[in-house]
Every structure is written in C-alpha cells, then in structure tokens.
Design a protein around this motif. Structure first.
Motif, short mmCIF file in Angstrom:
data_model
loop_
_atom_site.label_atom_id
_atom_site.label_comp_id
_atom_site.label_asym_id
_atom_site.label_seq_id
_atom_site.Cartn_x
_atom_site.Cartn_y
_atom_site.Cartn_z
N UNK A 1 -61.68 -35.31 -19.82
CA UNK A 1 -60.07 -35.53 -19.50
C UNK A 1 -60.15 -35.56 -17.88
N UNK A 2 -60.13 -36.79 -17.36
CA UNK A 2 -60.00 -37.31 -15.98
C UNK A 2 -58.77 -37.29 -15.40
N UNK A 3 -58.53 -36.86 -14.36
CA UNK A 3 -57.15 -36.96 -13.72
C UNK A 3 -57.06 -38.40 -12.85
N UNK B 1 -55.06 -31.58 -8.67
CA UNK B 1 -55.69 -30.81 -7.35
C UNK B 1 -55.62 -29.38 -7.79
N UNK B 2 -54.51 -28.93 -8.59
CA UNK B 2 -54.52 -27.72 -8.82
C UNK B 2 -55.50 -26.87 -9.70
N UNK B 3 -56.06 -27.87 -10.47
CA UNK B 3 -57.28 -27.59 -11.38
C UNK B 3 -58.56 -27.04 -10.86
N UNK B 4 -58.88 -26.16 -10.29
CA UNK B 4 -59.82 -25.54 -9.60
C UNK B 4 -60.81 -24.52 -10.09
N UNK B 5 -60.11 -23.82 -11.08
CA UNK B 5 -60.90 -22.69 -11.65
C UNK B 5 -62.04 -23.09 -12.85
N UNK B 6 -63.40 -22.76 -12.65
CA UNK B 6 -64.11 -23.07 -13.95
C UNK B 6 -63.82 -22.33 -14.93
N UNK B 7 -63.77 -22.51 -16.26
CA UNK B 7 -63.52 -21.53 -17.39
C UNK B 7 -64.23 -22.23 -18.65
N UNK C 1 -59.34 -25.34 -14.63
CA UNK C 1 -57.88 -25.25 -15.07
C UNK C 1 -57.20 -24.83 -13.62
N UNK C 2 -55.80 -25.07 -13.99
CA UNK C 2 -55.08 -24.40 -12.71
C UNK C 2 -54.89 -22.76 -12.85
N UNK C 3 -54.72 -22.41 -11.90
CA UNK C 3 -54.85 -20.81 -11.51
C UNK C 3 -53.59 -20.30 -12.35
N UNK C 4 -52.55 -20.93 -12.51
CA UNK C 4 -51.37 -20.47 -13.03
C UNK C 4 -50.36 -21.51 -14.07
N UNK C 5 -49.65 -20.85 -14.57
CA UNK C 5 -48.87 -21.76 -15.59
C UNK C 5 -47.94 -22.61 -14.72
N UNK C 6 -48.18 -24.12 -14.87
CA UNK C 6 -47.40 -24.94 -14.11
C UNK C 6 -45.91 -25.23 -14.65
N UNK D 1 -52.56 -37.31 -16.03
CA UNK D 1 -53.13 -35.99 -15.98
C UNK D 1 -53.01 -35.25 -17.14
N UNK D 2 -53.95 -34.35 -17.51
CA UNK D 2 -54.05 -33.68 -18.64
C UNK D 2 -53.43 -32.08 -18.72
N UNK D 3 -52.93 -31.69 -19.71
CA UNK D 3 -52.12 -30.53 -19.85
C UNK D 3 -52.43 -29.73 -21.05
N UNK D 4 -52.44 -28.29 -21.10
CA UNK D 4 -52.60 -27.56 -22.42
C UNK D 4 -51.31 -26.71 -22.26
#
Length: 113
Positions: A93-95, A34-40, A76-81, A100-103
């Motif tokens: 990469x589906x949640x 749910x934290x991944x909201x920004x289109x990049x 992508x999430x707005x901030x470093x998790x 979930x998936x992480x870079x």
C-alpha cells in the motif's frame, strides 16, 4: 514612461496570479502519507480503502482496495484522521502524489505495536 508602468503592473499581476494558483492546489497523497510513522502489526483482518484526495477533504474519493491480513506489518498514523480512519502504508500500500490508503475506524483494536 507609461509603457514602463504598465509593464510593471502586468508583471506584478502575473506573479500574483501564479501565487494564487499554486496555493489553490489539492492536498497530495504524500502529505497524508507523512502522518503514517508508527510501525505496527495487525491483530485482525480489516478493510482498506484507496483514497484520491480532492481540493478539500470532503471531496476525497474512496475506492475499496481489499483487506489486510492478520499479522501484516505496516506503518499507521498515530491518531484517527479527519478523513475517516487511519492512514496506512507499507510495500503493498504505497503512498503516491495522487492517492493514499486508509483503514476506516470500525474497531480500535485492529493493530498492536
């Protein structure tokens, strides 16, 4: 009268047991996703890890999932998790409830808006 009181006591203990067992469940992948909201769009090739959430963040299990190519569109999430990187999602990469998936945080300039 004693039967009625003991039944009420047992019923209340059962309800308390259910309440505590529900609260002790692990965080699901949906909550992280749910934290991944920004289109990049990615600007370079980066590694991706599939994460299986544990009962607490230190118990998360990491599994190498491959690379994301340069130019890929994703969210992508707005901030470093605190899990160790940025949570991502797209059609590949589906949640799910279980993952979930992480870079990982290796470089700050791997995407642009």
């Amino acid at each position: 009268m004693k039967i009625k009181k003991s039944t009420i006591a047992l019923l209340s203990l059962f309800i308390m047991f259910l309440t505590f067992s529900v609260n002790a469940n692990a965080i699901s992948g949906y909550e992280y996703g749910a934290s991944a909201k920004n289109n990049v769009r990615t600007t370079k090739r980066v590694k991706v890890y599939k994460i299986i959430p544990g009962k607490y963040e230190a118990a998360n299990k990491f599994k190498y999932a491959g690379y994301i190519k340069k130019g890929t569109h994703l969210k992508v999430s707005m901030y470093f998790m605190s899990t160790g990187g940025y949570v991502i999602k797209n059609k590949h990469y589906k949640v799910t409830h279980k993952s979930f998936y992480l870079v990982p945080k290796t470089d700050n300039h791997w995407y642009k808006k």
